[in-house]
Every structure is written in C-alpha cells, then in structure tokens.
Design a protein around this motif. Structure first.
Motif, PDB file in Angstrom:
ATOM      1  N   PRO A 142      71.627  37.027 -32.415  1.00 51.06           N
ATOM      2  CA  PRO A 142      72.823  38.027 -32.721  1.00 51.06           C
ATOM      3  C   PRO A 142      73.253  37.504 -34.345  1.00 51.06           C
ATOM      4  O   PRO A 142      73.560  38.461 -34.913  1.00 51.06           O
ATOM      5  CB  PRO A 142      73.932  37.382 -31.976  1.00 51.06           C
ATOM      6  N   ALA A 143      73.253  36.401 -34.827  1.00 47.01           N
ATOM      7  CA  ALA A 143      73.493  36.047 -36.027  1.00 47.01           C
ATOM      8  C   ALA A 143      72.574  36.653 -36.878  1.00 47.01           C
ATOM      9  O   ALA A 143      72.904  37.130 -38.136  1.00 47.01           O
ATOM     10  CB  ALA A 143      73.386  34.411 -36.202  1.00 47.01           C
ATOM     11  N   VAL A 144      71.306  36.778 -36.857  1.00 47.36           N
ATOM     12  CA  VAL A 144      70.319  37.482 -37.837  1.00 47.36           C
ATOM     13  C   VAL A 144      70.336  38.961 -37.743  1.00 47.36           C
ATOM     14  O   VAL A 144      70.691  39.550 -38.698  1.00 47.36           O
ATOM     15  CB  VAL A 144      68.829  37.000 -37.081  1.00 47.36           C
ATOM     16  N   ILE A 145      70.650  39.387 -36.661  1.00 46.37           N
ATOM     17  CA  ILE A 145      70.876  40.920 -36.405  1.00 46.37           C
ATOM     18  C   ILE A 145      71.958  41.405 -37.153  1.00 46.37           C
ATOM     19  O   ILE A 145      72.111  42.396 -37.993  1.00 46.37           O
ATOM     20  CB  ILE A 145      71.064  41.453 -34.844  1.00 46.37           C
ATOM     21  N   PHE A 146      73.180  40.574 -37.049  1.00 48.19           N
ATOM     22  CA  PHE A 146      74.443  40.869 -37.820  1.00 48.19           C
ATOM     23  C   PHE A 146      74.344  40.807 -39.337  1.00 48.19           C
ATOM     24  O   PHE A 146      74.722  41.665 -40.101  1.00 48.19           O
ATOM     25  CB  PHE A 146      75.499  39.783 -37.360  1.00 48.19           C
ATOM     26  N   ALA A 147      73.323  39.824 -39.726  1.00 44.57           N
ATOM     27  CA  ALA A 147      73.087  39.723 -41.160  1.00 44.57           C
ATOM     28  C   ALA A 147      72.274  40.881 -41.660  1.00 44.57           C
ATOM     29  O   ALA A 147      72.636  41.687 -42.682  1.00 44.57           O
ATOM     30  CB  ALA A 147      72.216  38.476 -41.333  1.00 44.57           C
TER      31      ALA A 147
END
Length: 251
Positions: A14-19
């Motif tokens: 989720p952190a990478v998708i958010f970035a």
C-alpha cells in the motif's frame, strides 16, 4: 537485513501504491508518506534505500503523460538549487544516526500537515505575489536536502510552485520533471553510502509492479478525483506515522 514476510508486504505494497498515486497525479507533495510508513517497520536507511529505485520507476512511468507540460523557468530554478541540496543531504546523512533520522522524518511529516491545516483555516496567509527567482533556487536547495534524508522534497518545492500561480497540470508536470532529476542525483551518493543491498534490490523487483500500478492510478486520478479527498487521507497518514516516528525516536 529485514524479513520479507507477510507483515512487510502488507505495509510495503500500500505504501508503494500510495507513492505512485501521489507522484503520478498530485504533485509529489505527500509521496514521502510512503517512506514514513516503511520507517515504522524498517530502519530509516533501509526505508529510504528501498523507496528510491521505486520512486525512480514512478518518475519514468509519469514523465510521458506530462512531458513538456511543465513551466520551464520555475522547474529550472528548482533543479539548480536541488543538486547542491542533495550534496548537503549526503554529508548530513553520514554524521547522523537512525533515531535522529526518525525524528527528522516524523517532524517533517507532522510539520507539513500543520502548515497545510493552518493555511486552509486562514491562520496563515498564502503568498499574494509571485516569489522571486532567488527563492526558487533556495526552495530547490531545501528540496534536494529533505529529499535526500527523507524523500520529502515535495513540500518546499510546492511552496515555491504554488506561489507562481501555475495551472494544476503545469504544477504536476514541474514536480515530475524536478524530482526525476533529484532522484537521479540521489542514486550515486546512496550507493556510495552503502545503502543499497542485494536484499533491497530483490524487494524492489517484487514491489516494482505496484509502483507502476500506483503511477497509472495517479495519472488517472489527476483528471478524475477530488484533490481534497486525496490530501485529506494523506494528512491523516502523515500525522499518524509522523507522530509514531517521533515517539520511537524519543523513547
């Protein structure tokens, strides 16, 4: 070395998708929330090293849709200041420790939210006139430094760009170009400092498809969804993660 277990991927994906969504559609301003989130389960150095190649993948994925839509004078000033800012960040990184980096990343996260809440509530006034070129170079210097130590170059760059009264797409395109250059400049000193390992490279390879997915979603979202909703979610994430990092650093 960190374990690539279920907890790691539950946080990292989720952190990478958010970035990707932030950099692809909303000016990179809150993309550094991903590094803040990862720093909850990794050391700050591991979180920064893991995110940089993924941010570079997102840069490449978003250059095409916004190619030549930037305002060159503003982008050029930010890039001129950013290169020495990256060098200062590398020097600072060598002489500090993990807890200070947690405190710095957490402080930037919470401070960024406080600044936006204050501005949106009228407690501080936005800029009534365009800031001069010298401020653009200084904003680039700060962006290069904060980008190196926390991937948080978006806020200082945004302060300058917002004062220039650019269109939404010009603003987005400027950030895509500027941080493409900044992230390339960061790669060599990150490697020199020994931040990259085969372990982080393998994790990046597994997470790269999610970075591309986030970038694609961000470009679509730039034209489709409310900026207000996106940033509201981002500010909540930054407040929670920033507070946790500050607490961990101090205790």
């Amino acid at each position: 070395m960190f374990e690539m277990n279920l907890m790691f991927f539950a946080v990292a994906i989720p952190a990478v998708i958010f970035a990707g969504i932030s950099k692809g559609g909303f000016g990179s301003g809150v993309a550094f929330a991903s590094a803040s989130i990862l720093a909850l389960i990794l050391t700050p150095g591991q979180a920064l090293a893991l995110m940089l190649p993924l941010l570079m993948v997102i840069d490449v994925a978003t250059l095409g849709p916004f190619w030549n839509r930037w305002s060159w004078p503003e982008a050029r000033l930010l890039m001129l200041g950013a290169v020495p800012g990256v060098a200062l960040g590398a020097i600072f990184f060598e002489v500090t420790d993990d807890d200070f980096l947690r405190l710095l990343i957490g402080g930037i996260s919470v401070g960024f939210v406080a600044w936006h809440v204050s501005q949106s509530n009228g407690w501080i006034n936005g800029f009534r006139q365009k800031l001069p070129p010298s401020v653009g170079i200084f904003a680039g210097l700060v962006a290069g430094f904060t980008s190196f130590v926390s991937h948080a170059g978006g806020p200082p760059a945004a302060v300058y760009l917002l004062s220039q009264r650019l269109t939404k797409t010009e603003f987005q395109a400027c950030t895509v170009l500027v941080f493409w250059v900044i992230n390339i400049a960061k790669f060599v000193p990150y490697a020199y400092l020994g931040m990259f390992t085969w372990h982080t490279a393998w994790a990046d390879l597994l997470l790269a498809p999610f970075a591309i997915l986030g970038a694609w979603l961000g470009v679509r979202a730039h034209w489709m969804i409310s900026e207000r909703l996106f940033f509201m979610i981002a500010y909540v994430l930054l407040t929670i993660t920033g507070t946790k990092l500050i607490w961990d650093a101090l205790t």
